[in-house]
Structures are given as structure tokens and as C-alpha cells.
Enzyme design. Structure first.
Site, PDB file in Angstrom:
ATOM      1  N   LEU A  89       0.639  -1.092   0.066  1.00  0.00           N
ATOM      2  CA  LEU A  89       0.071   0.102   0.123  1.00  0.00           C
ATOM      3  C   LEU A  89       1.070   1.225   0.008  1.00  0.00           C
ATOM      4  CD1 LEU A  89      -2.754  -1.045   2.309  1.00  0.00           C
ATOM      5  CD2 LEU A  89      -2.909  -0.787   0.042  1.00  0.00           C
ATOM      6  N   GLU A 131       4.644  -7.869   6.309  1.00  0.00           N
ATOM      7  CA  GLU A 131       4.517  -6.772   7.534  1.00  0.00           C
ATOM      8  C   GLU A 131       5.608  -6.879   8.609  1.00  0.00           C
ATOM      9  OE1 GLU A 131       2.180  -4.701   6.613  1.00  0.00           O
ATOM     10  OE2 GLU A 131       1.398  -6.087   5.143  1.00  0.00           O
ATOM     11  N   HIS A 134       8.381  -4.458   7.348  1.00  0.00           N
ATOM     12  CA  HIS A 134       8.085  -3.167   7.756  1.00  0.00           C
ATOM     13  C   HIS A 134       8.686  -2.482   9.026  1.00  0.00           C
ATOM     14  CE1 HIS A 134       5.845  -1.682   4.110  1.00  0.00           C
ATOM     15  NE2 HIS A 134       5.077  -2.647   4.304  1.00  0.00           N
TER      16      HIS A 134
HETATM   17 ZN    ZN Z   1       3.749  -3.134   2.634  1.00  0.00          ZN
END
Ligand code: ZN
Length: 154
Positions: A89, A131, A134
Site C-alpha cells: 500500500l 508486514e 516493515h
Molecule cells: Zn507493505
């Protein structure tokens, strides 16, 4: 509850290592609820706190089998390999083929601080790895074997 702004690639926040969550309080729950709304609105499968500008070790995901809130997650087992198309995203319109474990087992805390385990294969394993990356300031492009050309996305 509210929709939060998703930080895009190029912002420093996405390159930083996040700190552990130490307080399991209302402030955390508001963040988690906002992240859920933001994830649903953006039609993603996962969202990590640094993507909404918060440098704390937590992410949420829903690969179609229910929402998982993972706080202070740790991957405790990784097996096999898969090579599939991945996006983010924070990098709209960009996709690449990444190398990820086929299966992972993750340990994390829920919103009240209780530890739990989740095992994921295929998409769920990819999502857990993406994730978790991140939280260490790593974008999926770093794991990409190659990025896709826009003509391959049609
Ligand atoms: Zn991502």
C-alpha cells in the site's frame, strides 16, 4: 474510528526500525481500530504501524480468514520457499516477484498483551513476512527477485 493517511515510499518513516509496544492501553486500541478501517478502505491484506507514521512494532492483516492484530511479532519458524507477486500500500501501482518462506509460524501479543501463535502458508506467510519487514524498515522491493513491468499487470 478514523481513516489514517498511508505513508508512501520515499518517506523516512518507512526506513526506520520500530520500537516495541510496551503499553497495551486505549491509545493502542484506537490505533488498531483506525488501522483496521484504513486497511478495509484501501482493500489491502496487511498494514504495519510505520505505514501510518507510527514507529512501533505492530501490524494487522486479513487474508480472508479474519483480522489478526500482531503486536511485537516474531517469526519463530520459516520453512520452504515461494515466489509470488507482491505489492504494498506504500508503493501504489508497483508489483514484484518476491522470494518468501512457504510457511511461517509467528509469535505475537494481542491488544491486551497476551501472547499467541499463528501459522500461515502461501499468502498468509507472505503477508506475515512482508508486514514484519516493515517493522525493520524493509520494503518488499528489497526481497524482489524482479519487479514487474506495467505491461505484465494488464
Ligand atoms: Zn507493505
Amino acid at each position: 474510528m478514523a481513516i489514517r493517511n498511508i505513508v508512501k515510499e520515499g518517506d523516512d518513516t518507512l526506513a526506520k526500525v520500530c520500537r516495541p509496544v510496551t503499553e497495551f492501553n486505549e491509545r493502542l486500541w484506537v490505533l488498531l481500530d483506525d488501522m483496521k478501517d484504513t486497511l478495509i478502505k484501501s482493500e489491502g491484506v496487511g498494514l504495519a504501524a510505520p505505514q501510518v507514521g507510527i514507529l512501533r512494532r505492530l501490524f494487522i492483516m486479513d487474508v480472508g480468514d479474519g483480522l489478526v492484530e500482531a503486536i511485537n511479532p516474531e517469526i519463530v519458524l520459516a520453512e520452504g520457499e515461494q515466489r509470488e507477486v507482491e505489492g504494498c500500500l506504500s508503493c501504489p501501482g508497483e508489483y514484484g516477484i518476491t522470494s518468501r518462506p512457504q510457511k511461517v509460524r509467528m509469535k505475537a501479543q494481542d491488544r491486551y498483551g497476551t501472547w499467541f501463535y499463528v501459522t500461515g502458508e502461501d499468502l498468509k506467510a507472505r503477508c506475515i513476512c512482508h508486514e514484519s519487514d516493515h517493522l525493520d524498515g524493509v520494503l518488499f522491493k528489497k526481497r524482489a527477485i524482479r519487479m514487474l513491468d506495467p505491461s505484465e499487470l494488464a
